[in-house]
Design a protein around this motif. Structure first.
Motif, PDB file in Angstrom:
ATOM      1  N   ASN A  35      32.929  -1.990 -44.016  1.00 20.26           N
ATOM      2  CA  ASN A  35      33.343  -3.006 -43.047  1.00 20.26           C
ATOM      3  C   ASN A  35      32.297  -4.108 -42.864  1.00 20.26           C
ATOM      4  O   ASN A  35      32.268  -4.794 -41.853  1.00 20.26           O
ATOM      5  CB  ASN A  35      33.769  -2.385 -41.708  1.00 20.26           C
ATOM      6  N   PHE A  36      31.480  -4.262 -43.861  1.00 21.24           N
ATOM      7  CA  PHE A  36      30.566  -5.405 -43.877  1.00 21.24           C
ATOM      8  C   PHE A  36      31.218  -6.487 -44.715  1.00 21.24           C
ATOM      9  O   PHE A  36      31.460  -6.309 -45.909  1.00 21.24           O
ATOM     10  CB  PHE A  36      29.221  -4.991 -44.471  1.00 21.24           C
ATOM     11  N   LEU A  37      31.546  -7.593 -44.102  1.00 25.67           N
ATOM     12  CA  LEU A  37      32.262  -8.646 -44.831  1.00 25.67           C
ATOM     13  C   LEU A  37      31.256  -9.533 -45.561  1.00 25.67           C
ATOM     14  O   LEU A  37      30.187  -9.847 -45.028  1.00 25.67           O
ATOM     15  CB  LEU A  37      33.105  -9.466 -43.868  1.00 25.67           C
ATOM     16  N   VAL A  50      26.908 -13.827 -36.398  1.00 30.08           N
ATOM     17  CA  VAL A  50      28.106 -12.991 -36.391  1.00 30.08           C
ATOM     18  C   VAL A  50      28.308 -12.340 -35.031  1.00 30.08           C
ATOM     19  O   VAL A  50      29.420 -12.207 -34.546  1.00 30.08           O
ATOM     20  CB  VAL A  50      28.016 -11.916 -37.492  1.00 30.08           C
ATOM     21  N   ARG A  51      27.202 -11.982 -34.389  1.00 33.62           N
ATOM     22  CA  ARG A  51      27.353 -11.312 -33.102  1.00 33.62           C
ATOM     23  C   ARG A  51      28.078 -12.213 -32.107  1.00 33.62           C
ATOM     24  O   ARG A  51      28.953 -11.774 -31.367  1.00 33.62           O
ATOM     25  CB  ARG A  51      25.992 -10.885 -32.558  1.00 33.62           C
ATOM     26  N   GLY A  78      17.909 -14.213 -39.119  1.00 34.11           N
ATOM     27  CA  GLY A  78      17.960 -14.419 -37.670  1.00 34.11           C
ATOM     28  C   GLY A  78      18.753 -13.341 -36.945  1.00 34.11           C
ATOM     29  O   GLY A  78      19.364 -12.464 -37.565  1.00 34.11           O
ATOM     30  N   VAL A  79      18.768 -13.452 -35.658  1.00 29.62           N
ATOM     31  CA  VAL A  79      19.430 -12.460 -34.828  1.00 29.62           C
ATOM     32  C   VAL A  79      20.964 -12.495 -35.031  1.00 29.62           C
ATOM     33  O   VAL A  79      21.543 -13.550 -35.252  1.00 29.62           O
ATOM     34  CB  VAL A  79      19.058 -12.679 -33.339  1.00 29.62           C
ATOM     35  N   GLY A  80      21.551 -11.312 -35.038  1.00 22.11           N
ATOM     36  CA  GLY A  80      23.011 -11.214 -35.108  1.00 22.11           C
ATOM     37  C   GLY A  80      23.622 -11.515 -36.459  1.00 22.11           C
ATOM     38  O   GLY A  80      24.821 -11.738 -36.571  1.00 22.11           O
ATOM     39  N   LEU A  81      22.825 -11.490 -37.506  1.00 19.31           N
ATOM     40  CA  LEU A  81      23.372 -11.835 -38.824  1.00 19.31           C
ATOM     41  C   LEU A  81      23.755 -10.615 -39.659  1.00 19.31           C
ATOM     42  O   LEU A  81      24.260 -10.759 -40.761  1.00 19.31           O
ATOM     43  CB  LEU A  81      22.371 -12.702 -39.604  1.00 19.31           C
ATOM     44  N   GLY A  82      23.510  -9.427 -39.151  1.00 20.64           N
ATOM     45  CA  GLY A  82      23.980  -8.241 -39.858  1.00 20.64           C
ATOM     46  C   GLY A  82      22.894  -7.376 -40.484  1.00 20.64           C
ATOM     47  O   GLY A  82      23.197  -6.495 -41.286  1.00 20.64           O
ATOM     48  N   LYS A  83      21.654  -7.564 -40.095  1.00 21.81           N
ATOM     49  CA  LYS A  83      20.581  -6.747 -40.676  1.00 21.81           C
ATOM     50  C   LYS A  83      20.750  -5.281 -40.316  1.00 21.81           C
ATOM     51  O   LYS A  83      20.718  -4.410 -41.171  1.00 21.81           O
ATOM     52  CB  LYS A  83      19.205  -7.239 -40.193  1.00 21.81           C
ATOM     53  N   THR A  84      20.927  -5.044 -39.019  1.00 21.12           N
ATOM     54  CA  THR A  84      21.071  -3.651 -38.591  1.00 21.12           C
ATOM     55  C   THR A  84      22.311  -3.023 -39.226  1.00 21.12           C
ATOM     56  O   THR A  84      22.282  -1.865 -39.644  1.00 21.12           O
ATOM     57  CB  THR A  84      21.133  -3.563 -37.053  1.00 21.12           C
ATOM     58  N   HIS A  85      23.361  -3.808 -39.317  1.00 23.03           N
ATOM     59  CA  HIS A  85      24.586  -3.295 -39.939  1.00 23.03           C
ATOM     60  C   HIS A  85      24.294  -2.860 -41.383  1.00 23.03           C
ATOM     61  O   HIS A  85      24.691  -1.767 -41.805  1.00 23.03           O
ATOM     62  CB  HIS A  85      25.661  -4.378 -39.894  1.00 23.03           C
ATOM     63  N   LYS A 124      29.168   1.311 -38.669  1.00 27.01           N
ATOM     64  CA  LYS A 124      28.577   0.220 -39.443  1.00 27.01           C
ATOM     65  C   LYS A 124      28.346   0.691 -40.867  1.00 27.01           C
ATOM     66  O   LYS A 124      27.345   1.324 -41.174  1.00 27.01           O
ATOM     67  CB  LYS A 124      27.276  -0.240 -38.796  1.00 27.01           C
ATOM     68  N   ASN A 181      25.406 -13.847 -47.225  1.00 27.66           N
ATOM     69  CA  ASN A 181      24.817 -12.502 -47.121  1.00 27.66           C
ATOM     70  C   ASN A 181      25.004 -11.648 -48.373  1.00 27.66           C
ATOM     71  O   ASN A 181      24.685 -10.463 -48.387  1.00 27.66           O
ATOM     72  CB  ASN A 181      25.396 -11.771 -45.900  1.00 27.66           C
TER      73      ASN A 181
HETATM   74  P1  ADP Z   1      21.119  -8.141 -36.561  1.00 22.91           P
HETATM   75  O1  ADP Z   1      20.609  -6.766 -36.718  1.00 22.91           O
HETATM   76  O2  ADP Z   1      20.852  -9.012 -37.752  1.00 22.91           O
HETATM   77  O3  ADP Z   1      20.698  -8.799 -35.288  1.00 22.91           O
HETATM   78  P2  ADP Z   1      23.673  -6.810 -36.406  1.00 22.91           P
HETATM   79  O4  ADP Z   1      23.643  -6.019 -37.653  1.00 22.91           O
HETATM   80  O5  ADP Z   1      23.415  -6.068 -35.156  1.00 22.91           O
HETATM   81  O6  ADP Z   1      22.705  -8.075 -36.496  1.00 22.91           O
HETATM   82  O7  ADP Z   1      25.073  -7.565 -36.338  1.00 22.91           O
HETATM   83  C1  ADP Z   1      25.624  -8.057 -35.134  1.00 22.91           C
HETATM   84  C2  ADP Z   1      27.064  -7.681 -35.037  1.00 22.91           C
HETATM   85  O8  ADP Z   1      27.809  -8.376 -36.026  1.00 22.91           O
HETATM   86  C3  ADP Z   1      27.316  -6.216 -35.295  1.00 22.91           C
HETATM   87  O9  ADP Z   1      28.375  -5.813 -34.473  1.00 22.91           O
HETATM   88  C4  ADP Z   1      27.720  -6.159 -36.745  1.00 22.91           C
HETATM   89  O10 ADP Z   1      28.550  -5.052 -37.021  1.00 22.91           O
HETATM   90  C5  ADP Z   1      28.445  -7.466 -36.918  1.00 22.91           C
HETATM   91  N1  ADP Z   1      28.282  -8.019 -38.266  1.00 22.91           N
HETATM   92  C6  ADP Z   1      27.230  -8.723 -38.732  1.00 22.91           C
HETATM   93  N2  ADP Z   1      27.422  -9.117 -40.000  1.00 22.91           N
HETATM   94  C7  ADP Z   1      28.637  -8.651 -40.354  1.00 22.91           C
HETATM   95  C8  ADP Z   1      29.425  -8.755 -41.544  1.00 22.91           C
HETATM   96  N3  ADP Z   1      28.983  -9.405 -42.618  1.00 22.91           N
HETATM   97  N4  ADP Z   1      30.623  -8.158 -41.542  1.00 22.91           N
HETATM   98  C9  ADP Z   1      31.075  -7.519 -40.438  1.00 22.91           C
HETATM   99  N5  ADP Z   1      30.399  -7.396 -39.294  1.00 22.91           N
HETATM  100  C10 ADP Z   1      29.193  -7.960 -39.243  1.00 22.91           C
END
Ligand code: ADP
Ligand code: MG
Length: 468
Positions: free
Chosen positions: A133-135, A328-329, A165-172, A129, A140
């Motif tokens: 590879n963050f699009l 995104v998830r 919200g959940v799955g939007l890329g915060k952890t990434h 991550k 965002n």
């Molecule tokens: P959150 O922490 O907000 O719940 P995550 O960071 O875990 O979300 O993201 C969920 C999944 O989607 C992960 O596999 C992450 O790599 C992918 N993802 C989220 N946003 C992007 C992005 N902008 N580009 C590429 N992958 C993304």
């Protein structure tokens, strides 16, 4: 042990454990895969959990403490409804590798300090991550740019607070910051839950001095999912002091949450106000363009992984990007499911099949579910005519379908009881209530009825005519 795909119904595809393993290999690296993930066998899938097997108790504990979240996350991408994993120990004589016994011994004999141990466990930056590879899209971009600047040390945003919200890329994003900065700085990347867990453990083992030292020694402190910080006063106190001490010495702090600072319910006011004092940015749901980009990217990635071209049709790609909109998830999960399907059945799913595979991810609109369409579908299903359904005849072969149509109208539309009554030849609303109750009861007792209702719902909602 092999993964069995005995159930032929597409919406009940069993998990493709081999695929999940290869996703985990990509995510956790070959070393972790070879040592642990590979040793896990798939046993059985239940409604909301799955049963896995490992050869020893030790392996189970090791995996549980280090990789369980990650494994579950991947499983959820395929099957949202799975909420936990259970392990069974199935001894595998040929599999008794020395290294486990050795590891086991070290762990027991040496009194490894908890902090040292947990550093290895929890400060795991995922090399997959990264910023590269963050699009990026309009939803965002601001969060991305703020994160980038923080990691390049050219911002004075401190702390940086990223929410969404959940799955939007915060952890990434947080992980990307950690990955980038760990090249030159001491980074601590931890979830709020782990922070609390360690805090409590350190308290119990009288290790608070180490705990404080440990956290205050870092240049960059990244805390994920701060909304889970709901601990006792003493912990918040400690957190607040750590936080201030770090800010005072110029360490960068980055925090993520699912909501804005002022909406954090169980966190002290002064901590919230500290959060608001830096830069607060949010990530929105991905817009259409970004969804398309992510789908493309994911397909390319999987093509590289399986080294054969994945021919997911334009039609299906467009369908997914217009229907799977929440995060995104789920988008990534949708693609993974299509790939699982194609590996199990050895063909790409049709659009109709796609709708079934992705059922729970699709945003359904009620708009085209009309009473008329429900009546038509139910009549066709039970092989009766519409006149018969709407007549006042009370033959049993007409009564049940009629009641089923009324029931489905009640649960699938927003029509009121009198409105439904009118559409069924001016029946009284008490008749409508009676029908709904009858079907509800029958569904409980009679598997055939429950099966019929489910099939009908599927046809009505997804225009899926032929049964699978
Ligand atoms: P959150 O922490 O907000 O719940 P995550 O960071 O875990 O979300 O993201 C969920 C999944 O989607 C992960 O596999 C992450 O790599 C992918 N993802 C989220 N946003 C992007 C992005 N902008 N580009 C590429 N992958 C993304
Ligand atoms: Mg997260």
């Amino acid at each position: 042990m092999s993964n069995t795909h005995t159930n032929k119904s597409f919406d009940k595809i069993n998990l493709d454990w081999k695929q999940i393993q290869s996703e985990l290999r990509l995510k956790l690296g070959t070393e972790v895969y070879e040592s642990w993930i590979k040793k896990i066998d798939f046993v059985e899938e239940f409604n909301n959990y799955i049963l896995l097997a490992v050869p020893t108790r030790f392996i189970r504990d090791w995996i549980t403490s280090r990789y369980l979240d990650q494994i579950l996350q991947n499983i959820k991408e395929h099957k949202k409804e799975i909420i936990r994993i259970e392990f069974k120990i199935i001894e595998n004589k040929s599999n008794k590798v020395k290294i486990f016994d050795n590891l086991n011994k070290t762990n027991k004999d040496e009194n490894v300090s908890f902090i040292k141990d947990s550093y290895v466990q929890f400060n795991r930056i995922d090399p997959n991550k990264r910023f590269e590879n963050f699009l990026i899209g309009s939803s965002n971009k601001i969060a991305f740019e703020a994160s980038r600047k923080v990691s390049e040390n050219i911002s004075h945003y401190n702390p940086l607070y990223v929410y969404g919200g959940v799955g939007l890329g915060k952890t990434h994003l947080l992980n990307s910051i950690g990955h980038e900065m760990s090249k030159s700085k001491k980074v601590m990347f931890i979830s709020a839950e782990r922070f609390m867990y360690q805090f409590v453990k350190s308290l119990k083992s009288n290790d608070m001095v180490k705990f404080k030292e440990y956290f205050r020694n870092t240049n960059i402190l990244i805390i994920d999912d701060i909304q889970f910080m709901n601990g006792k006063e003493a912990m918040q106190e400690e957190f607040f002091h750590t936080f201030n001490a770090l800010l005072d010495k110029g360490s960068q702090i980055i925090v993520s949450a699912d909501r804005s600072p002022n909406k954090l319910s169980r966190i002290q006011e002064r901590i919230k106000s500290r959060f608001s004092g830096g830069l607060v940015v949010d990530i929105q749901k991905p817009e259409y363009e970004l969804r398309k980009k992510i789908i493309n990217h994911k397909i390319n990635e999987l093509t590289n992984l399986y080294s054969d071209k994945l021919s997911i049709s334009e039609e299906i790609q467009n369908f997914i990007s217009s229907k799977v909109t929440s995060n995104v998830r789920e988008l990534v999960g949708a693609i993974n499911r299509i790939v699982s399907f194609s590996r199990i059945y050895n063909k790409m799913p049709s659009l109709a099949e796609t709708k079934i595979i992705l059922k729970d991810l699709l945003n359904l609109s009620e708009k085209n579910v009309t009473i008329d369409s429900i009546q038509t579908i139910v009549c066709r299903y039970f092989k009766i005519s519409k006149n018969e359904m709407l007549s006042s005849r009370r033959s049993r072969y007409l009564v049940r379908p009629r009641q089923a149509a009324i029931y489905l109208t009640k649960i699938l539309t927003t029509k009121s009881l009198p409105e439904i009554g009118r559409e069924f030849s001016n029946r009284d609303h008490t008749t409508i209530i009676h029908s709904v109750k009858t079907i509800e009861k029958l569904k409980e007792k009679n598997p055939e009825m429950s099966n019929n209702i489910n099939k009908l719902k599927n046809i009505i909602l997804y225009n899926k005519d032929n049964e699978i």
